[in-house]
Design a protein around this motif. Structure first.
Motif, PDB file in Angstrom:
ATOM      1  N   MET A   1     -10.844 -27.664  19.102  1.00  0.00           N
ATOM      2  CA  MET A   1     -10.641 -26.878  20.323  1.00  0.00           C
ATOM      3  C   MET A   1     -11.774 -25.904  20.562  1.00  0.00           C
ATOM      4  O   MET A   1     -11.929 -25.415  21.657  1.00  0.00           O
ATOM      5  N   ALA A   2     -12.579 -25.604  19.547  1.00  0.00           N
ATOM      6  CA  ALA A   2     -13.592 -24.569  19.696  1.00  0.00           C
ATOM      7  C   ALA A   2     -14.595 -24.926  20.780  1.00  0.00           C
ATOM      8  O   ALA A   2     -15.093 -24.055  21.475  1.00  0.00           O
ATOM      9  N   ASP A   3     -14.978 -26.216  20.919  1.00  0.00           N
ATOM     10  CA  ASP A   3     -15.927 -26.590  21.965  1.00  0.00           C
ATOM     11  C   ASP A   3     -15.273 -27.135  23.201  1.00  0.00           C
ATOM     12  O   ASP A   3     -15.961 -27.630  24.072  1.00  0.00           O
ATOM     13  N   ALA A   4     -13.949 -27.079  23.329  1.00  0.00           N
ATOM     14  CA  ALA A   4     -13.262 -27.611  24.501  1.00  0.00           C
ATOM     15  C   ALA A   4     -13.428 -26.662  25.687  1.00  0.00           C
ATOM     16  O   ALA A   4     -13.242 -25.450  25.567  1.00  0.00           O
ATOM     17  N   VAL A   5     -13.809 -27.232  26.818  1.00  0.00           N
ATOM     18  CA  VAL A   5     -13.855 -26.492  28.078  1.00  0.00           C
ATOM     19  C   VAL A   5     -12.855 -27.169  29.011  1.00  0.00           C
ATOM     20  O   VAL A   5     -13.026 -28.339  29.361  1.00  0.00           O
ATOM     21  N   ILE A   6     -11.815 -26.463  29.368  1.00  0.00           N
ATOM     22  CA  ILE A   6     -10.718 -27.055  30.128  1.00  0.00           C
ATOM     23  C   ILE A   6     -10.571 -26.323  31.450  1.00  0.00           C
ATOM     24  O   ILE A   6     -10.487 -25.091  31.485  1.00  0.00           O
ATOM     25  N   TYR A   7     -10.548 -27.096  32.537  1.00  0.00           N
ATOM     26  CA  TYR A   7     -10.288 -26.545  33.861  1.00  0.00           C
ATOM     27  C   TYR A   7      -8.820 -26.805  34.199  1.00  0.00           C
ATOM     28  O   TYR A   7      -8.346 -27.945  34.097  1.00  0.00           O
ATOM     29  N   VAL A   8      -8.113 -25.752  34.591  1.00  0.00           N
ATOM     30  CA  VAL A   8      -6.731 -25.878  35.064  1.00  0.00           C
ATOM     31  C   VAL A   8      -6.763 -25.601  36.564  1.00  0.00           C
ATOM     32  O   VAL A   8      -7.158 -24.519  36.999  1.00  0.00           O
ATOM     33  N   VAL A   9      -6.376 -26.607  37.348  1.00  0.00           N
ATOM     34  CA  VAL A   9      -6.531 -26.558  38.800  1.00  0.00           C
ATOM     35  C   VAL A   9      -5.141 -26.567  39.427  1.00  0.00           C
ATOM     36  O   VAL A   9      -4.393 -27.529  39.273  1.00  0.00           O
ATOM     37  N   ALA A  21      -2.718 -19.673  29.297  1.00  0.00           N
ATOM     38  CA  ALA A  21      -2.477 -18.772  28.171  1.00  0.00           C
ATOM     39  C   ALA A  21      -2.349 -19.558  26.867  1.00  0.00           C
ATOM     40  O   ALA A  21      -2.893 -19.165  25.829  1.00  0.00           O
ATOM     41  N   ALA A  22      -1.621 -20.696  26.937  1.00  0.00           N
ATOM     42  CA  ALA A  22      -1.453 -21.506  25.730  1.00  0.00           C
ATOM     43  C   ALA A  22      -2.771 -22.109  25.275  1.00  0.00           C
ATOM     44  O   ALA A  22      -3.093 -22.106  24.078  1.00  0.00           O
ATOM     45  N   LEU A  23      -3.564 -22.609  26.200  1.00  0.00           N
ATOM     46  CA  LEU A  23      -4.839 -23.235  25.831  1.00  0.00           C
ATOM     47  C   LEU A  23      -5.822 -22.223  25.263  1.00  0.00           C
ATOM     48  O   LEU A  23      -6.498 -22.482  24.262  1.00  0.00           O
ATOM     49  N   SER A  24      -5.930 -21.063  25.905  1.00  0.00           N
ATOM     50  CA  SER A  24      -6.874 -20.055  25.395  1.00  0.00           C
ATOM     51  C   SER A  24      -6.433 -19.542  24.033  1.00  0.00           C
ATOM     52  O   SER A  24      -7.263 -19.263  23.169  1.00  0.00           O
ATOM     53  N   GLY A  25      -5.109 -19.469  23.818  1.00  0.00           N
ATOM     54  CA  GLY A  25      -4.606 -19.043  22.517  1.00  0.00           C
ATOM     55  C   GLY A  25      -4.916 -20.030  21.416  1.00  0.00           C
ATOM     56  O   GLY A  25      -4.912 -19.673  20.233  1.00  0.00           O
ATOM     57  N   ARG A  26      -5.212 -21.278  21.789  1.00  0.00           N
ATOM     58  CA  ARG A  26      -5.546 -22.308  20.809  1.00  0.00           C
ATOM     59  C   ARG A  26      -7.052 -22.510  20.691  1.00  0.00           C
ATOM     60  O   ARG A  26      -7.515 -23.452  20.063  1.00  0.00           O
ATOM     61  N   GLY A  27      -7.826 -21.632  21.344  1.00  0.00           N
ATOM     62  CA  GLY A  27      -9.270 -21.617  21.130  1.00  0.00           C
ATOM     63  C   GLY A  27     -10.122 -22.258  22.196  1.00  0.00           C
ATOM     64  O   GLY A  27     -11.349 -22.283  22.081  1.00  0.00           O
ATOM     65  N   ALA A  28      -9.507 -22.784  23.263  1.00  0.00           N
ATOM     66  CA  ALA A  28     -10.294 -23.426  24.319  1.00  0.00           C
ATOM     67  C   ALA A  28     -10.894 -22.364  25.238  1.00  0.00           C
ATOM     68  O   ALA A  28     -10.364 -21.265  25.392  1.00  0.00           O
ATOM     69  N   LYS A  71     -20.393 -21.047  35.010  1.00  0.00           N
ATOM     70  CA  LYS A  71     -19.931 -19.962  34.136  1.00  0.00           C
ATOM     71  C   LYS A  71     -19.601 -20.457  32.726  1.00  0.00           C
ATOM     72  O   LYS A  71     -19.969 -19.818  31.732  1.00  0.00           O
ATOM     73  N   LEU A  72     -18.907 -21.598  32.624  1.00  0.00           N
ATOM     74  CA  LEU A  72     -18.371 -22.045  31.335  1.00  0.00           C
ATOM     75  C   LEU A  72     -18.967 -23.355  30.838  1.00  0.00           C
ATOM     76  O   LEU A  72     -18.757 -23.732  29.686  1.00  0.00           O
ATOM     77  N   GLY A  73     -19.642 -24.084  31.707  1.00  0.00           N
ATOM     78  CA  GLY A  73     -20.111 -25.415  31.349  1.00  0.00           C
ATOM     79  C   GLY A  73     -19.194 -26.478  31.921  1.00  0.00           C
ATOM     80  O   GLY A  73     -18.110 -26.183  32.434  1.00  0.00           O
ATOM     81  N   PRO A  74     -19.602 -27.748  31.844  1.00  0.00           N
ATOM     82  CA  PRO A  74     -18.781 -28.831  32.401  1.00  0.00           C
ATOM     83  C   PRO A  74     -17.496 -29.020  31.605  1.00  0.00           C
ATOM     84  O   PRO A  74     -17.448 -28.750  30.403  1.00  0.00           O
ATOM     85  N   PRO A  75     -16.448 -29.521  32.259  1.00  0.00           N
ATOM     86  CA  PRO A  75     -15.152 -29.646  31.577  1.00  0.00           C
ATOM     87  C   PRO A  75     -15.081 -30.866  30.666  1.00  0.00           C
ATOM     88  O   PRO A  75     -15.636 -31.916  30.973  1.00  0.00           O
ATOM     89  N   THR A  76     -14.374 -30.709  29.564  1.00  0.00           N
ATOM     90  CA  THR A  76     -13.994 -31.858  28.741  1.00  0.00           C
ATOM     91  C   THR A  76     -12.638 -32.402  29.177  1.00  0.00           C
ATOM     92  O   THR A  76     -12.317 -33.559  28.923  1.00  0.00           O
ATOM     93  N   GLN A  77     -11.850 -31.537  29.833  1.00  0.00           N
ATOM     94  CA  GLN A  77     -10.541 -31.945  30.342  1.00  0.00           C
ATOM     95  C   GLN A  77     -10.231 -31.154  31.605  1.00  0.00           C
ATOM     96  O   GLN A  77     -10.597 -29.968  31.708  1.00  0.00           O
ATOM     97  N   VAL A  78      -9.586 -31.810  32.568  1.00  0.00           N
ATOM     98  CA  VAL A  78      -9.118 -31.134  33.779  1.00  0.00           C
ATOM     99  C   VAL A  78      -7.617 -31.377  33.901  1.00  0.00           C
ATOM    100  O   VAL A  78      -7.150 -32.517  33.804  1.00  0.00           O
ATOM    101  N   ILE A  79      -6.864 -30.304  34.104  1.00  0.00           N
ATOM    102  CA  ILE A  79      -5.413 -30.368  34.292  1.00  0.00           C
ATOM    103  C   ILE A  79      -5.125 -29.962  35.727  1.00  0.00           C
ATOM    104  O   ILE A  79      -5.571 -28.910  36.181  1.00  0.00           O
TER     105      ILE A  79
END
Length: 243
Positions: A1-9, A21-28, A71-79
């Motif tokens: 999760m340390a290198d995960a960049v996730i966009y929540v749309v 909140a859950a994703l950031s708490g797990r290190g994304a 700001k964060l880099g390209p996403p590895t996952q989009v929700i």
């Protein structure tokens, strides 16, 4: 999760704050792209950056994706979740006029379409995971919520069609159908579907969006989870158990 960049749309109903909140708490590292229709229902985590997003046209949403990438880099996952608040107004189908249909069903469909298109812009050539989240009404229907039920089933069909097109490009697309009550307290009191028999929910309760559903979504972005595409994951605590 340390290198995960996730966009929540999210468009309309706020399911973004518990997920982010859950994703950031797990290190994304998390970008939350929201149209701001509803105030956050949970505290936004320290690892979450929020961006204003418009859903009126693809170009509007592409701008928000570009700002998140810068700001964060390209996403590895989009929700993605597009559930306009207008679609949560119970109404008999005979009284549903064109304007109400566009504000609910059409807006929900276009929101997912634009979000998928913007996701492809960021993931083309790199691959990634896209997960669209909606209520399980797409599988069971609901009285007086025809626009919403139609919209989420249309979204689910769009997910399957997109998954077929993007699979060989390394982009997986899946649909998560959650219990409506797990997504938002706004569904309390709405005419949700009920069974004619008294079969109980297997787990006895809806799942927690942040604590139980979000880790499954996160798994879909992992190397193991990315063998799945075009799938419907029914995460309703065992209420419907549909194929």
């Amino acid at each position: 999760m340390a290198d995960a960049v996730i966009y929540v749309v999210t468009c309309g109903l706020d399911i973004g704050s518990p997920i982010t909140a859950a994703l950031s708490g797990r290190g994304a590292r998390v970008a939350w792209l929201s149209d701001g229709s509803e105030p956050p229902v949970a505290e936004i985590g320290n690892g979450v950056t929020r961006f204003d997003a418009g859903f009126g046209a693809r170009a509007e949403l592409e701008l928000a994706f570009t700002a998140a990438r810068d700001k964060l880099g390209p996403p590895t996952q989009v929700i993605i979740s597009a559930l306009p608040l207008a679609a949560l107004q119970p109404q008999d189908i005979v009284t549903l006029d064109d304007e109400a249909w566009r504000a609910s069903c059409s807006a929900a469909m276009k929101g997912v379409l634009y979000a998928l298109q913007a996701s492809f812009t960021q993931m083309e050539g790199r691959g990634g995971s896209v997960v669209v989240v909606g209520p399980s009404l797409s599988l069971a229907g609901a009285p007086r919520l025809v626009a919403l039920s139609t919209a989420v089933e249309g979204q689910r069909g769009l997910v399957k069609s997109t998954a077929r097109q993007w699979g060989q490009r390394g982009i997986t697309v899946n649909w998560v159908a959650a219990s409506a009550l797990a997504l938002s307290p706004r569904f309390d009191g709405l005419p949700l579907p009920s069974k004619a028999d008294a079969v109980m929910v297997a787990l006895g309760r809806p799942l927690s969006l942040g604590a139980e559903i979000t880790p499954v979504i996160e798994f879909l972005g992992s190397p193991a989870g990315r063998v799945m595409t075009g799938a419907t994951l029914l995460l309703d605590g065992g209420e419907w158990m549909l194929p």
